[in-house]
Design an enzyme around this catalytic site. Structure first.
Site: not given
Ligand code: HEM
Length: 475
Positions: A65, A138
């Site tokens: 992201h 999402n």
């Molecule tokens: C075990 C599963 C998941 C892991 C380990 C994971 C991990 C991460 C990590 C490490 C980031 C970066 C965060 C940052 O640097 O601030 C991220 C961002 C993000 N993830 Fe996940 N994620 C997972 C599943 C999901 C799922 C299922 C969704 C949706 C429901 C999702 C939605 C998002 C969104 C929207 C961001 C961006 C947040 C922003 O705008 O700063 N992720 N994720």
């Protein structure tokens, strides 16, 4: 002069250039040299400081992201759900809470085009009176895998090839051929909605099952859904090529321009509700993120609306430094046992301590807007002003007490330690229902995208056969 008055802010700019420590800079054009042609003297502190700051301007981009746009506004309760939750910000219709929202693509870098086929992030931070609540979702209501153990490998497969730095279908289809639970997500990603027109014209979803809990301690499972009042719109292949070719930041620009023009984007928030007592009644596991809850059984209940009426003042402070985390909840809202959600509870703050530093929650965009207090202080870049003499607990000198107790789910957890898959995988039924709900031309476009992906010369006969077998079981 009051030495504590002017905190670092462009609101307190002097009318002339200064160094970071405030000394006047009388020449911001020429380096300090021996003679007109140089060499440069190391004692030109202003030059050294200017370069040193420039050299460190970039922070690590988000591991996923990385590309995104943000905006601010408010959330307003429109329907009373105080019988379901004791969350203060949901206490009554009319209550407004400030929010900051970040929309994103998932796979490619910070500057990548916004027209790629990719899920879109939809993350909302509610600055409530009882602390922040982050709904980090999402645009699609399901996810690729249901166990966080698979997430890093999944992201590696979707990201560019580590050798060529090119995203390649053979790697993606190879990985997911081992994980048929991804089929439902692919009926969204390879569908027309796989490329949203922009960030304003897309749904949002909390994806996971969360728990709402009321004052009496009664817990209900819920799923959160955002619906844009201007409708969902997508870009078909040729449109995406045209739009992305002309402007690789078209969605960021659309969001910014709409808000600047007073055409404020708005979403309605809905919940689906399930009594946990009924969770075993279905042919799917309600905590499984690869499943939706059928809307005929679990109708959408309106809760509120979100209006984005203010652009960010600074991209770095309010986008790059913004940190969302699914573990950030408020009284009245709780997690569920969904394994993927449980993994996320760990991962976000972990990456943010690395990406932004241990005091990232003191950054203005991330800090709560209510009073807050604890002894987790110090560490790199701690800039909170404190003047207490007692930084331990308990103390007879410090009147701070525990907050009032609030309810959390009381369901008993038991079972033996194991590493295994869930009982009701049911990987094929919901993707089949979704595919059959498409009009014939939409089905054709979906199949065409699969044919193209499977035509990658490095997709082997075995991988192709597995995918044909999966989609045959779906249809
Ligand atoms: C075990 C599963 C998941 C892991 C380990 C994971 C991990 C991460 C990590 C490490 C980031 C970066 C965060 C940052 O640097 O601030 C991220 C961002 C993000 N993830 Fe996940 N994620 C997972 C599943 C999901 C799922 C299922 C969704 C949706 C429901 C999702 C939605 C998002 C969104 C929207 C961001 C961006 C947040 C922003 O705008 O700063 N992720 N994720």
């Amino acid at each position: 002069m009051d030495p504590y008055k002017n905190r670092p802010s462009s609101a307190f700019n002097s009318p002339f250039w200064t160094t970071n420590s405030g000394a006047p800079v009388w020449n911001n054009n020429s380096s300090l040299t021996v003679g007109a042609r140089g060499p440069i003297l190391l004692e030109d502190y202003h030059l050294v400081e200017k370069l040193a700051n420039f050299d460190r301007e970039r922070i690590p981009e988000r591991v996923v992201h990385a590309r995104g746009a943000s905006a601010k506004g408010f959330f307003e309760v429109t329907h009373d759900i105080s019988h379901l939750t004791c969350a203060d910000f949901l206490r009554a219709p009319g209550v407004q809470t400030p929010v900051i929202v970040r929309f994103s693509t998932v796979i490619h870098e910070r500057g990548s085009p916004e027209t790629l086929r990719d899920p879109r992030g939809f993350a909302v931070k509610f600055y409530t009176r009882e602390g922040n609540f982050d709904l980090v979702g999402n645009n699609f209501p399901v996810f690729f895998v249901r166990d966080g153990m698979k997430f890093p490998d999944m992201v590696h497969a979707l990201k560019p090839n580590p050798k060529s730095h090119i995203q390649e279908n053979w790697r993606i289809l190879d990985f997911f051929s081992h994980h048929p639970e991804s089929l439902h997500m692919f009926t969204f990603l390879f569908d027309d909605i796989g490329v949203p027109q922009d960030y304003r014209h897309m749904d949002g979803s909390g994806v996971h099952t969360f728990t709402l809990i009321n004052k009496a301690g009664k817990a209900q499972y819920v799923k959160f859904h955002w619906k844009p009042t201007c409708g969902v719109k997508n870009l078909l292949e040729d449109e995406a090529i045209r739009v992305g070719g002309a402007n690789h930041s078209h969605a960021t620009q659309d969001l910014y321009n709409s808000i600047a023009a007073g055409n404020y984007p708005e979403w309605k928030l809905f919940i689906q509700i399930m009594d946990p007592v009924h969770e075993d009644r279905f042919d799917f596991d309600p905590l499984d993120v690869t499943k939706t809850w059928p809307e005929d059984t679990f109708p959408l209940h309106p809760v509120g609306r979100m209006v984005l009426n203010k652009n960010i003042d600074n991209f770095f402070a309010e986008n790059e430094q913004l940190a969302f985390c699914p573990s950030i909840i408020v009284p009245g809202i709780y997690y569920s046992d969904d394994k993927l959600l449980q993994t996320r509870i760990f991962s976000y703050s972990d990456t943010q301590r690395h990406r932004l530093g241990p005091n990232y929650l003191q950054l203005p965009a991330n800090a709560p807007k209510c009073t807050h207090h604890n002894n987790h202080h110090e560490g790199f870049m701690n800039f909170m002003h404190r003047d207490e003499e007692v930084n331990y607990f308990p103390s007879r000198f410090d009147p701070v007490r525990h907050a009032e107790k609030y309810p959390i789910p009381t369901a008993i957890c038991n079972g033996k330690r194991e590493k295994c898959i869930i009982e009701k995988e049911n990987n094929f039924k919901q993707p089949g229902e979704r595919y059959r709900s498409f009009t014939p031309d939409r089905q054709e476009r979906f199949i065409k995208r699969w044919i193209e992906a499977l035509s990658d010369p490095r997709v082997t006969y075995e991988i192709r056969s597995i995918w044909i077998s999966y989609w045959s079981q779906v249809a």
